[in-house]
Design a protein around this motif. Structure first.
Motif, PDB file in Angstrom:
ATOM      1  N   VAL A 175      16.603  -0.898  -3.807  1.00 31.89           N
ATOM      2  CA  VAL A 175      15.705  -0.707  -3.050  1.00 31.89           C
ATOM      3  C   VAL A 175      14.899  -2.195  -3.052  1.00 31.89           C
ATOM      4  O   VAL A 175      14.477  -2.651  -2.007  1.00 31.89           O
ATOM      5  CB  VAL A 175      14.815   0.419  -3.358  1.00 31.89           C
ATOM      6  N   ALA A 176      14.838  -2.734  -3.994  1.00 28.47           N
ATOM      7  CA  ALA A 176      13.863  -3.988  -4.315  1.00 28.47           C
ATOM      8  C   ALA A 176      14.617  -4.858  -5.074  1.00 28.47           C
ATOM      9  O   ALA A 176      15.710  -4.292  -5.947  1.00 28.47           O
ATOM     10  CB  ALA A 176      12.535  -3.672  -4.796  1.00 28.47           C
ATOM     11  N   GLY A 177      14.688  -6.049  -4.999  1.00 26.98           N
ATOM     12  CA  GLY A 177      15.163  -6.991  -5.713  1.00 26.98           C
ATOM     13  C   GLY A 177      16.880  -7.182  -5.251  1.00 26.98           C
ATOM     14  O   GLY A 177      17.561  -7.630  -6.113  1.00 26.98           O
ATOM     15  N   TRP A 178      17.044  -6.925  -4.260  1.00 24.84           N
ATOM     16  CA  TRP A 178      18.394  -6.881  -3.637  1.00 24.84           C
ATOM     17  C   TRP A 178      18.826  -8.202  -3.108  1.00 24.84           C
ATOM     18  O   TRP A 178      20.213  -8.512  -2.915  1.00 24.84           O
ATOM     19  CB  TRP A 178      18.791  -5.894  -2.604  1.00 24.84           C
ATOM     20  N   ALA A 179      18.066  -9.127  -2.619  1.00 23.71           N
ATOM     21  CA  ALA A 179      18.336 -10.257  -1.918  1.00 23.71           C
ATOM     22  C   ALA A 179      19.122 -11.380  -2.629  1.00 23.71           C
ATOM     23  O   ALA A 179      20.120 -11.963  -2.071  1.00 23.71           O
ATOM     24  CB  ALA A 179      17.047 -10.719  -1.368  1.00 23.71           C
ATOM     25  N   ILE A 187      26.170  -6.913   7.203  1.00 21.63           N
ATOM     26  CA  ILE A 187      27.351  -5.525   7.246  1.00 21.63           C
ATOM     27  C   ILE A 187      26.863  -4.921   5.770  1.00 21.63           C
ATOM     28  O   ILE A 187      26.646  -3.759   6.019  1.00 21.63           O
ATOM     29  CB  ILE A 187      28.684  -5.922   7.160  1.00 21.63           C
ATOM     30  N   ASP A 188      26.905  -5.668   4.569  1.00 28.39           N
ATOM     31  CA  ASP A 188      26.744  -4.890   3.473  1.00 28.39           C
ATOM     32  C   ASP A 188      25.331  -4.356   3.335  1.00 28.39           C
ATOM     33  O   ASP A 188      24.846  -3.364   2.937  1.00 28.39           O
ATOM     34  CB  ASP A 188      26.714  -5.985   2.325  1.00 28.39           C
ATOM     35  N   ARG A 189      24.160  -5.092   3.698  1.00 29.87           N
ATOM     36  CA  ARG A 189      22.716  -4.304   3.796  1.00 29.87           C
ATOM     37  C   ARG A 189      22.671  -3.399   4.702  1.00 29.87           C
ATOM     38  O   ARG A 189      22.153  -2.337   4.314  1.00 29.87           O
ATOM     39  CB  ARG A 189      21.779  -5.568   4.084  1.00 29.87           C
ATOM     40  N   ALA A 190      23.267  -3.321   5.781  1.00 23.17           N
ATOM     41  CA  ALA A 190      23.350  -2.197   6.765  1.00 23.17           C
ATOM     42  C   ALA A 190      24.043  -0.809   6.051  1.00 23.17           C
ATOM     43  O   ALA A 190      23.665   0.196   6.015  1.00 23.17           O
ATOM     44  CB  ALA A 190      24.092  -2.408   8.149  1.00 23.17           C
TER      45      ALA A 190
END
Length: 149
Positions: free
Chosen positions: A61-65, A104-107
């Protein structure tokens, strides 16, 4: 006189140019080799090279970037290698792959977080399969761009 039929409209020059570009002959062996290279690149990077840090991190949820950027970046490097071998002037396709793969992966992650389907639910696997389908469509589009004049 307005409204009076005067026969078929003249062809649109942009449409004509696009049809001619897409209808150009490309050796089947070249097209097949590029499609196989892109599919192999995708398999290797998504399933062999991807680390646990990338796989789990991009789903957070956080720290994914950062994990997502590294993962999409490895895809971009693979696309860059293929482009440089086939048509070096299209190096920028790697940047396109980076952006599209990341989106695509984020969606997929956002849908997974919203739905919370367990692995035992067929919809979980439909989502995973749709993710892979979109990646392969991206690969096909990249190959089409590679073979255009």
């Amino acid at each position: 006189m307005p409204g009076r039929y005067r026969g078929p409209a003249p062809p649109d020059p942009l449409e004509t140019a696009l049809v001619q570009a897409l209808d150009m002959p490309v050796p089947l062996s070249t097209l097949a080799a590029l499609l196989v290279a892109m599919a192999a690149k995708h398999y290797l990077i998504d399933f062999v090279v991807q680390t646990d840090w990338m796989a789990r991190g991009k789903e957070r949820v956080a720290g994914w970037a950062a994990p997502l950027a590294v993962h999409a970046g490895t895809h971009a490097l693979g696309t860059l290698a293929i482009a440089l071998l086939y048509k070096p002037g299209l190096w920028w396709l790697a940047l396109l792959d980076f952006v599209v793969h990341g989106l695509i992966d984020r969606a997929k992650t956002l849908v997974a977080h919203r739905t919370r389907w367990p692995m035992t639910d067929p919809r979980f696997w439909w989502l995973m399969g749709f993710d892979q389908f979109l990646h392969q469509l991206t690969n096909i589009a990249l190959v089409v761009l590679l073979v255009l004049p």
